[in-house]
Design a protein around this motif. Structure first.
Motif, mmCIF file in Angstrom:
data_model
loop_
_atom_site.group_PDB
_atom_site.id
_atom_site.type_symbol
_atom_site.label_atom_id
_atom_site.label_comp_id
_atom_site.label_asym_id
_atom_site.label_seq_id
_atom_site.Cartn_x
_atom_site.Cartn_y
_atom_site.Cartn_z
ATOM 1 N N TYR A 253 41.062 38.318 37.698
ATOM 2 C CA TYR A 253 40.362 39.436 38.323
ATOM 3 C C TYR A 253 41.180 40.102 39.431
ATOM 4 C CZ TYR A 253 36.385 37.335 35.918
ATOM 5 O OH TYR A 253 35.558 36.814 34.953
ATOM 6 N N GLY A 257 40.442 43.548 41.775
ATOM 7 C CA GLY A 257 40.390 43.554 43.226
ATOM 8 C C GLY A 257 41.360 44.565 43.817
ATOM 9 N N THR A 309 37.874 38.180 44.886
ATOM 10 C CA THR A 309 38.652 38.256 43.644
ATOM 11 C C THR A 309 39.280 36.912 43.301
ATOM 12 O OG1 THR A 309 39.164 40.592 43.999
ATOM 13 C CG2 THR A 309 40.604 39.372 42.547
ATOM 14 N N SER A 313 38.204 34.342 40.267
ATOM 15 C CA SER A 313 39.197 33.999 39.242
ATOM 16 C C SER A 313 39.326 32.492 39.074
ATOM 17 C CB SER A 313 40.562 34.602 39.615
ATOM 18 O OG SER A 313 40.527 36.011 39.637
#
Length: 390
Positions: A253, A257, A309, A313
């Motif tokens: 991710y 972000g 983020t 993840s």
């Protein structure tokens, strides 16, 4: 800040000294960094950057200090994202593990030179044309939109324009000669793939700078802070590559972000452009009364988005599956096509076995997806067959 010329020269000399130290003591002799080595030097470079920020905060004030930290964190996050592309390029050129350090250090030095040029150009444009903030803001908004688009592993090809020009102008060998840039083949001097991969990194560094520099100018227009935040974000990137090698694919991710952060800075830049407006067709060339985002809030937003983020993840099941698949594919390719040293190959094979065990422990929905990856399964079978014949 009003920075004396002597401080500028001392800063440049200090950064150049760190790069020279890195080359002489770590890169000149090709080797594979241990986890301990990569961890120590990564932490040291981050520590130097943080201490420098504290010094700026003490002697320059809280606003310049906050601007430096906001710029440093943003540039560091962008640098980590750039490591994904470095991974593709190094894999595409099948660079042996021990030779990757020299390539990465070259990329860092070239990136610093390229970004310094863009910093000087950006500062000159900002000083003369207030409308440049609109351009920078739009660049970041477009970049943010592109980051939301999913990318495959083939989206960044190592064979860019600079590589094609180099291949056309200079004779090149198909095999490496340690970490040498040139070698003798059939009685003539030719460049090795090592020089080509450095050329590929140089080309991508220029593209990275086009996103990076507008982003940091959106957080501070102080050229000294822009330069130092950019330089310190690049320092230690080589060690970070080896430290995060097993985790890069886990940060699934991170691009989202970064998209949020770049979009936020893009809006911030456009608001600043409206506040300083002198473009005739906008509000008759007069400044527009809009809210400007303070630096402290920018720093909190950047840190908050990155924290969410990274945590998202790391806890993601999909992230674990993707990380295991990418690691297994990469190590199988290294075992079959890149490394030739028997000891190194055996270490890679043992890591491959451990990653296959991780794949077997994944939930059934992920294992089913992995079994459908025919190219991966064929690659793993080839690695096992090759090891059986060794």
């Amino acid at each position: 800040m009003d920075v004396p010329a002597a401080v500028w020269w001392l800063t440049i000399a200090g950064i150049a000294g760190l790069l020279l130290f890195d080359f002489i003591f770590h890169v000149r002799k090709a080797h594979i960094p241990t986890l301990r080595e990569a961890s120590f030097w990564s932490a040291l470079y981050v520590g130097v950057a943080l201490v420098f920020g504290v010094v700026v905060w003490i002697f320059g004030g809280s606003d310049p200090g906050a601007e430096y930290f906001a710029g440093y964190v943003t540039e560091k996050a962008l640098s980590v994202d750039n490591l994904f592309v470095f991974l593709v390029i190094l894999g595409g050129f099948k660079v042996p593990r021990a030779g990757q350090q020299k390539v990465l250090l070259f990329g860092i030095v070239f990136s610093l030179i390229a970004r310094s040029g863009f910093i000087w150009l950006g500062a000159t444009l900002i000083d003369r044309f207030a409308w440049v903030f609109y351009v920078f803001g739009l660049i970041l908004l477009v970049t943010a939109g592109n980051l939301f688009k999913p990318e495959g592993g083939d989206s960044h090809t190592p064979d860019n324009v600079m590589v094609r020009i180099a291949r056309r102008l200079l004779p090149a060998s198909d095999t490496y000669d340690g970490d040498k840039l040139f070698t003798v083949e059939n009685g003539r001097r030719v460049m090795t793939p090592m020089l080509l991969v450095m050329t590929a990194l140089g080309g991508t560094d220029i593209l990275f700078a086009l996103d990076s520099i507008p982003a940091i100018f959106g957080l501070t227009q102080d050229v000294y802070l822009v330069f130092t935040a950019t330089a310190f974000s690049l320092m230690g990137l080589r060690q970070l590559y080896f430290l995060l090698d097993g985790l890069l694919d886990r940060l699934i991710y991170l691009s989202y972000g970064l998209a949020v952060i770049l979009g936020f800075i893009g809006v911030k830049l456009i608001l600043h452009a409206l506040h300083e407006n002198n473009v005739p067709f906008i509000n008759d060339g007069e400044p527009v009364p809009v809210i400007e985002v303070p630096t402290g809030l920018s720093l909190l937003v950047i840190l908050g988005v990155l924290l969410v983020t990274v945590v998202a993840s790391l806890v993601s099941g999909r992230g674990r599956a993707q990380n295991a698949v990418s690691a297994a594919r990469r190590h199988a390719q290294e075992y079959l096509e890149v490394e030739h040293d028997p000891d190194v190959r055996e270490q890679i094979y043992q890591r491959l076995l451990a990653e296959e065990e991780q794949l077997k422990r994944l939930p059934e929905k992920h294992r089913r997806w992995i079994r459908e990856e025919e190219s991966l399964m064929a690659l793993l079978r080839r690695a096992h067959e090759e090891h059986g014949r060794a």
